[in-house]
Design a protein around this motif. Structure first.
Motif, PDB file in Angstrom:
ATOM      1  N   ALA A   1       5.623  -7.079   2.560  1.00  0.00           N
ATOM      2  CA  ALA A   1       5.529  -6.228   1.367  1.00  0.00           C
ATOM      3  C   ALA A   1       5.774  -4.762   1.719  1.00  0.00           C
ATOM      4  N   VAL A   2       5.226  -4.298   2.854  1.00  0.00           N
ATOM      5  CA  VAL A   2       5.395  -2.901   3.265  1.00  0.00           C
ATOM      6  C   VAL A   2       6.788  -2.681   3.859  1.00  0.00           C
ATOM      7  N   ASN A   3       7.232  -3.634   4.682  1.00  0.00           N
ATOM      8  CA  ASN A   3       8.548  -3.478   5.310  1.00  0.00           C
ATOM      9  C   ASN A   3       9.688  -3.507   4.299  1.00  0.00           C
ATOM     10  N   PHE A   4       9.548  -4.345   3.263  1.00  0.00           N
ATOM     11  CA  PHE A   4      10.644  -4.526   2.311  1.00  0.00           C
ATOM     12  C   PHE A   4      10.374  -3.873   0.953  1.00  0.00           C
ATOM     13  N   ASN A   5       9.195  -3.275   0.774  1.00  0.00           N
ATOM     14  CA  ASN A   5       8.860  -2.553  -0.459  1.00  0.00           C
ATOM     15  C   ASN A   5       9.010  -3.395  -1.722  1.00  0.00           C
ATOM     16  N   HIS A   6       8.532  -4.636  -1.627  1.00  0.00           N
ATOM     17  CA  HIS A   6       8.492  -5.550  -2.776  1.00  0.00           C
ATOM     18  C   HIS A   6       7.163  -6.299  -2.721  1.00  0.00           C
ATOM     19  N   PRO A   7       6.687  -6.803  -3.875  1.00  0.00           N
ATOM     20  CA  PRO A   7       5.431  -7.563  -3.853  1.00  0.00           C
ATOM     21  C   PRO A   7       5.582  -8.874  -3.080  1.00  0.00           C
ATOM     22  N   GLY A   8       4.518  -9.279  -2.406  1.00  0.00           N
ATOM     23  CA  GLY A   8       4.538 -10.476  -1.565  1.00  0.00           C
ATOM     24  C   GLY A   8       4.952 -11.730  -2.309  1.00  0.00           C
TER      25      GLY A   8
END
Length: 432
Positions: free
Chosen positions: A140-147
Motif C-alpha cells: 500500500a505504501v510502496n504503490f500508493n493504493h489501498p491494499g
C-alpha cells in the motif's frame, strides 16, 4: 478568510479522506476562494496528496510521537500537504515550509505552529540525508493504493498489476472529440496547428486527438461554438462500437454527463430518437448543457435503469448503450480520490446492481437489437465475469467479438493501453 492555499488544500483533503466527500465536489468550493494560477496550484496539491497518500502518511508518522486526532485532524492533512510539496513540487523547501506554517493561523490554531514547523524542517533535513531502502514497506505504501485493490489486481492481472498501478500515478492526457457535424478531424487538426496547440497522437479507431499537453478548454478553437469536446479516447470507442444506423431508436442508460450521448448524435444525426436517462437529476443538467453547446437533441429523463416500469413508454429499442454504474477503477489517474472513497465491499454491491440493470434493460431491446455494455472499471467481476454470467443466464444473448482474441469476453482496456483510460466494452445482440 485568508487565501492561504495550503490551508485550503488541507481542508479539501480532510473532506475527501475523513468525511468521504468527492474531490470533484470539494475542490471547486475551495477554488472559488482563489484567482488565476492559485486555482491550479491548489488543484496540483490536492491531486498530488491523493495520489501519494499512503507514502506521505508513512513519512509523517515517522516524524511524530503520536498521531493527530479529533479536531486536530485537519493539521494532519496540513503536514501531508507540506511533505508533498517538499517531495514532489518545484517550490523551494523554505517557501513550502513557511507557507504551510502560516496556514496554522488561517486554520485558527496558532498552537500548532511549532509542531508543523518542527516536523517539516525535520523532513527537509531527512531529504538531504541518504535515502532509506523502502522495499520492505507494505504494498500500500510502496504503490500508493489501498491494499484490497492491489490484492484484486494481483488476482485479475498477475503479470500486469504493477504497470497498472504505475499508470494510475501518472497525470492524465487531454483527448479531444471533434464534432463531425461541424468539422472533420482533419479540419480541426489544422485549426489546432494555426493556434500553436501541439498534438501528440490520433487514435486510428475513433479519430480522437491527444494533445501534447492539457490546456484550458476555452483556448480550443470553436469550443463554445460546439466544434469540439474533451473526452478520453477510451470513452470515444462507445459510439463506434454501438454502430447506430439511420432510423434507429436508441437508449443511453446512466448517461450523465452526456459525452457518449452527444458522440452518438454527432456520428449518426439521422437516428429516429435518442433517449438519455440517469437516476440523478442534478447530473442530467450536465447532459442538457452539453446537448445545448453542441446543438443536439435528445429526450432527457430522470429515471432508474433498474426499474423501467416507472418510465418506459413501451417502445422497444434498436440500440442500447448501458454505461453501467461501476467502481471507476479505470479512471484513477483522473480521479485519485477513487482510491480512498471506494471500499472492497462496494464492488460486491456494484456487481449486484449491474446485474439488476442488465436484466431490466435487456427486456427493452428489440430482437436483433444491439446492447453495448460499458464500464470505466478494470475489475473482472464487473466486466468479463459479469458478461459471462449474463450470457449463461440469457440464452437469447449472443456476444459479438470486439478484439481478435478468441477467448476474450468483451474488450478490456487497461490504463496504460495507448495512453487511454481503463475501460471495458462488451457487445451483445439479442437473437431473433
Amino acid at each position: 478568510m485568508s487565501k492561504n492555499i495550503r490551508a485550503l488544500a488541507a481542508k479539501c483533503c480532510y473532506s475527501v479522506i475523513d468525511q468521504g466527500r468527492s474531490l470533484s465536489d470539494e475542490l471547486p468550493k475551495q477554488q472559488d476562494k482563489l484567482e488565476g494560477k492559485d486555482k491550479g496550484l491548489l488543484q496540483e496539491i490536492c491531486y498530488g496528496v491523493l495520489r501519494y497518500l499512503p507514502e506521505l502518511e508513512h513519512d509523517v508518522r515517522q516524524l511524530m510521537e503520536k498521531p493527530l486526532t479529533g479536531k486536530q485532524r485537519v493539521f494532519h492533512f496540513l503536514l501531508i500537504v507540506g511533505v508533498y510539496q517538499i517531495k514532489y513540487m518545484r517550490i523551494p523547501d523554505h517557501a513550502a515550509v513557511s507557507e504551510t506554517v502560516a496556514a496554522t493561523s488561517v486554520l485558527k490554531n496558532r498552537h500548532m505552529k511549532a509542531l508543523v514547523n518542527g516536523v517539516l524542517r525535520n523532513f527537509v533535513r531527512q531529504q538531504s540525508a541518504e535515502k532509506p531502502d523502502n522495499s520492505a514497506l507494505a504494498d500500500a505504501v510502496n504503490f500508493n493504493h489501498p491494499g484490497w485493490f492491489i490484492k484484486k489486481l494481483k488476482l485479475g492481472y498477475p503479470k500486469q498489476w504493477q504497470s497498472i498501478l504505475s499508470a494510475n500515478q501518472v497525470k492524465p492526457p487531454m483527448w479531444l472529440r471533434v464534432n463531425q457535424q461541424v468539422k472533420t478531424p482533419e479540419n480541426y487538426l489544422s485549426l489546432l496547428a494555426d493556434s500553436d496547440i501541439a498534438v501528440k497522437t490520433i487514435d486510428p479507431l475513433s479519430h480522437a486527438i491527444e494533445l501534447a499537453r492539457p490546456i484550458d478548454v476555452l483556448k480550443l478553437p470553436g469550443f463554445n461554438e460546439g466544434w469540439v469536446s474533451v473526452q478520453d479516447a477510451a470513452a470515444q470507442q462507445a459510439a463506434r462500437l454501438l454502430d447506430c444506423k439511420t432510423d434507429d431508436v436508441v437508449l443511453d442508460c446512466c448517461a450523465a454527463p452526456g459525452g457518449k450521448t452527444c458522440h452518438v448524435l454527432e456520428t449518426t444525426p439521422n437516428i429516429a430518437s435518442m433517449t438519455a436517462i440517469d437516476i440523478e437529476e442534478a447530473r442530467l443538467e450536465r447532459v442538457k448543457e452539453n446537448l445545448t453547446r453542441l446543438k443536439l437533441n435528445a429526450n432527457v429523463i430522470t429515471a432508474d435503469a433498474a426499474n423501467p416500469n416507472a418510465w418506459w413508454d413501451g417502445q422497444l429499442y434498436d440500440r442500447i448503450l448501458l454505461d453501467a454504474p461501476c467502481s471507476g477503477t479505470g479512471v484513477i489517474r483522473r480521479h485519485p480520490d477513487i482510491k480512498w472513497l471506494r471500499k472492497s465491499s462496494d464492488i460486491d454491491a456494484l456487481v449486484v446492481l449491474q446485474q439488476q440493470i442488465l436484466k431490466s434493460i435487456w427486456s427493452l431491446l428489440k430482437p436483433g437489437g444491439t446492447l453495448l455494455y460499458a464500464t470505466c472499471s478494470i475489475l473482472p467481476e464487473e466486466n468479463s465475469q459479469q458478461i459471462a454470467k449474463f450470457i449463461q443466464d440469457n440464452t437469447d444473448a449472443q456476444l459479438i467479438a470486439i478484439t481478435d482474441e478468441e477467448d476474450d469476453i468483451g474488450w478490456q482496456l487497461l490504463p496504460d493501453d495507448k495512453n487511454m483510460d481503463g475501460f471495458y466494452y462488451a457487445k451483445l445482440i439479442k437473437k431473433q
